[in-house]
Design an enzyme around this catalytic site. Structure first.
Site, PDB file in Angstrom:
ATOM      1  N   GLU A   1     -61.335 -42.419 -51.576  1.00  0.00           N
ATOM      2  CA  GLU A   1     -60.702 -42.646 -52.889  1.00  0.00           C
ATOM      3  C   GLU A   1     -59.266 -43.152 -52.707  1.00  0.00           C
ATOM      4  O   GLU A   1     -58.485 -42.588 -51.924  1.00  0.00           O
ATOM      5  CB  GLU A   1     -60.708 -41.340 -53.708  1.00  0.00           C
ATOM      6  CG  GLU A   1     -60.045 -41.521 -55.072  1.00  0.00           C
ATOM      7  CD  GLU A   1     -60.458 -40.491 -56.116  1.00  0.00           C
ATOM      8  OE1 GLU A   1     -61.342 -39.653 -55.842  1.00  0.00           O
ATOM      9  OE2 GLU A   1     -59.884 -40.558 -57.222  1.00  0.00           O
TER      10      GLU A   1
ATOM     11  N   LYS B   1     -71.161 -32.933 -52.551  1.00  0.00           N
ATOM     12  CA  LYS B   1     -69.961 -33.633 -52.088  1.00  0.00           C
ATOM     13  C   LYS B   1     -68.821 -32.626 -51.998  1.00  0.00           C
ATOM     14  O   LYS B   1     -68.637 -31.821 -52.921  1.00  0.00           O
ATOM     15  CB  LYS B   1     -69.602 -34.772 -53.043  1.00  0.00           C
ATOM     16  CG  LYS B   1     -68.312 -35.494 -52.659  1.00  0.00           C
ATOM     17  CD  LYS B   1     -68.191 -36.842 -53.334  1.00  0.00           C
ATOM     18  CE  LYS B   1     -67.755 -36.791 -54.772  1.00  0.00           C
ATOM     19  NZ  LYS B   1     -66.418 -36.205 -54.992  1.00  0.00           N
TER      20      LYS B   1
ATOM     21  N   ASP C   1     -70.650 -32.302 -56.983  1.00  0.00           N
ATOM     22  CA  ASP C   1     -69.387 -31.834 -56.400  1.00  0.00           C
ATOM     23  C   ASP C   1     -69.378 -30.323 -56.284  1.00  0.00           C
ATOM     24  O   ASP C   1     -69.712 -29.617 -57.245  1.00  0.00           O
ATOM     25  CB  ASP C   1     -68.211 -32.224 -57.312  1.00  0.00           C
ATOM     26  CG  ASP C   1     -67.595 -33.553 -56.925  1.00  0.00           C
ATOM     27  OD1 ASP C   1     -67.709 -33.956 -55.750  1.00  0.00           O
ATOM     28  OD2 ASP C   1     -66.992 -34.188 -57.813  1.00  0.00           O
TER      29      ASP C   1
ATOM     30  N   ASP D   1     -66.937 -33.244 -60.465  1.00  0.00           N
ATOM     31  CA  ASP D   1     -66.158 -32.216 -61.162  1.00  0.00           C
ATOM     32  C   ASP D   1     -65.110 -32.859 -62.075  1.00  0.00           C
ATOM     33  O   ASP D   1     -64.383 -32.163 -62.789  1.00  0.00           O
ATOM     34  CB  ASP D   1     -65.531 -31.211 -60.186  1.00  0.00           C
ATOM     35  CG  ASP D   1     -64.580 -31.865 -59.212  1.00  0.00           C
ATOM     36  OD1 ASP D   1     -64.463 -33.108 -59.212  1.00  0.00           O
ATOM     37  OD2 ASP D   1     -63.949 -31.126 -58.421  1.00  0.00           O
ATOM     38  N   SER D   2     -65.082 -34.197 -62.101  1.00  0.00           N
ATOM     39  CA  SER D   2     -64.291 -34.900 -63.120  1.00  0.00           C
ATOM     40  C   SER D   2     -64.733 -34.467 -64.513  1.00  0.00           C
ATOM     41  O   SER D   2     -64.021 -34.673 -65.484  1.00  0.00           O
ATOM     42  CB  SER D   2     -64.448 -36.427 -62.971  1.00  0.00           C
ATOM     43  OG  SER D   2     -65.811 -36.791 -62.905  1.00  0.00           O
TER      44      SER D   2
ATOM     45  N   GLU E   1     -64.628 -32.282 -51.065  1.00  0.00           N
ATOM     46  CA  GLU E   1     -63.352 -32.951 -50.813  1.00  0.00           C
ATOM     47  C   GLU E   1     -62.650 -32.263 -49.661  1.00  0.00           C
ATOM     48  O   GLU E   1     -62.567 -31.021 -49.648  1.00  0.00           O
ATOM     49  CB  GLU E   1     -62.435 -32.838 -52.039  1.00  0.00           C
ATOM     50  CG  GLU E   1     -62.888 -33.645 -53.213  1.00  0.00           C
ATOM     51  CD  GLU E   1     -61.921 -33.528 -54.392  1.00  0.00           C
ATOM     52  OE1 GLU E   1     -60.767 -33.099 -54.211  1.00  0.00           O
ATOM     53  OE2 GLU E   1     -62.352 -33.870 -55.503  1.00  0.00           O
TER      54      GLU E   1
HETATM   55  O1  KIV Z   1     -65.493 -35.969 -59.748  1.00  0.00           O
HETATM   56  C1  KIV Z   1     -65.733 -37.179 -59.674  1.00  0.00           C
HETATM   57  O2  KIV Z   1     -66.177 -37.839 -60.639  1.00  0.00           O
HETATM   58  C2  KIV Z   1     -65.494 -37.831 -58.400  1.00  0.00           C
HETATM   59  C3  KIV Z   1     -65.278 -39.314 -58.452  1.00  0.00           C
HETATM   60  C4  KIV Z   1     -63.877 -39.568 -58.856  1.00  0.00           C
HETATM   61  C5  KIV Z   1     -65.632 -39.951 -57.176  1.00  0.00           C
HETATM   62  O3  KIV Z   1     -65.385 -37.199 -57.394  1.00  0.00           O
END
Ligand code: KIV
Length: 274
Positions: free
Chosen positions: A185, A116, A86, A47-48, A118
């Site tokens: 992280e 993934k 994400d 989600d970056s 968080e």
């Molecule tokens: O969103 C993302 O790119 C991530 C990385 C920073 C691991 O979660």
């Protein structure tokens, strides 16, 4: 060629000292996924993308629809890497049932392989429900970017005994809930080494030292494409932003001087027969 599965990734830990570290990079588009796929084990649709692609201030405005669209593109662009996506902020925290509903949508509509999430130990019941429903999950502990709303929030985690113990408990709880791997992280090397030794599943580090079982970076950062704040743990393997600048400057000069397009870039002249 078949894709790596979550079970293949977990199995890498069992090979112990002979295991090759797991290679993970982010991609948000089909062409980038295609370029990465020959070299990566996992392609992360992070989600970056909210910040890297859309210029948002943080990742909290990224929607499920955005993740579905970009994950679908990455699936189309790759053949062998596991495609990990994400779950964006606001789509899984309310209840395990909310998470399951959105997780199913994300995987069914994109064709991606795993998700993934968080979060700390409190997320364990959610991870357990997804895993019981055959959805492979990677945990994400330590620094949680979805909780960070400004650049000064990106800080090293686990610097005191108390916070280090909490991050270890988070990682263990997510493993016990069935996570196939845990991403860490921004944690210091001794903590990353200790957690990696305690877990049966592989750890993937970002700013978490070589002690992890694998490494991930944001591709735009490591290629030297990103503008703005770059964390200390990013190694620049390329300088693509300056190559783009040189190429675009050259193009603009040639358009303005009418050097482009020269004859070789034009259709050959044929006299119309009227
Ligand atoms: O969103 C993302 O790119 C991530 C990385 C920073 C691991 O979660």
């Amino acid at each position: 060629m078949s894709r790596l599965s979550a079970a293949d990734i977990t199995a890498r830990k069992r090979d112990g000292a002979t295991a090759l570290p797991i290679v993970v990079l982010t991609a948000y588009t089909a062409p980038m996924a295609h370029l990465l796929d020959a070299h990566t084990d996992i392609i992360l649709v992070g989600d970056s993308l909210g910040m890297v692609l859309y210029g948002m201030e943080n990742t909290r405005s990224v929607s499920l629809d955005m993740m579905i669209a970009h994950a679908s593109a990455v699936v189309r662009g790759s053949k062998k890497s596991l495609v990990l996506v994400d779950m964006p902020f606001g789509t899984y925290e309310e209840s395990p049932e909310q998470a399951l509903r959105n997780a199913r949508r994300l995987l069914d509509e994109s064709g991606a392989d795993a998700l993934k999430l968080e979060g700390d130990a409190q997320l364990a019941p959610t991870v357990a429900l997804l895993v019981q429903n055959n959805i492979p999950v990677m945990g994400h502990v330590g620094l949680l970017p979805q909780q960070v709303t400004s650049a000064d929030g990106f800080k090293t985690q686990g610097k005191t005994d108390e916070t280090a113990a909490r991050i270890l408990q988070d990682a263990l709880a997510l493993q016990e809930a069935g996570a196939f791997s845990v991403l860490m992280e921004a944690v210091t090397e001794p903590l990353a080494r200790h957690i990696t030794a305690q877990l049966r599943v592989p750890t993937i580090g970002i700013g978490a030292s070589p002690a992890c079982d694998g490494q991930v970076l944001v591709t735009d950062d490591m290629l030297g494409l990103s503008a703005g704040y770059i964390p200390r743990f990013v190694k620049r393997y390329g300088a693509l932003a300056s190559q783009v600048d040189d190429a675009v400057k050259h193009y603009a000069q040639e358009v303005r001087s009418r050097a482009f397009p020269s004859a070789e870039y034009c259709y050959p002249y044929t006299k119309p027969t009227l």
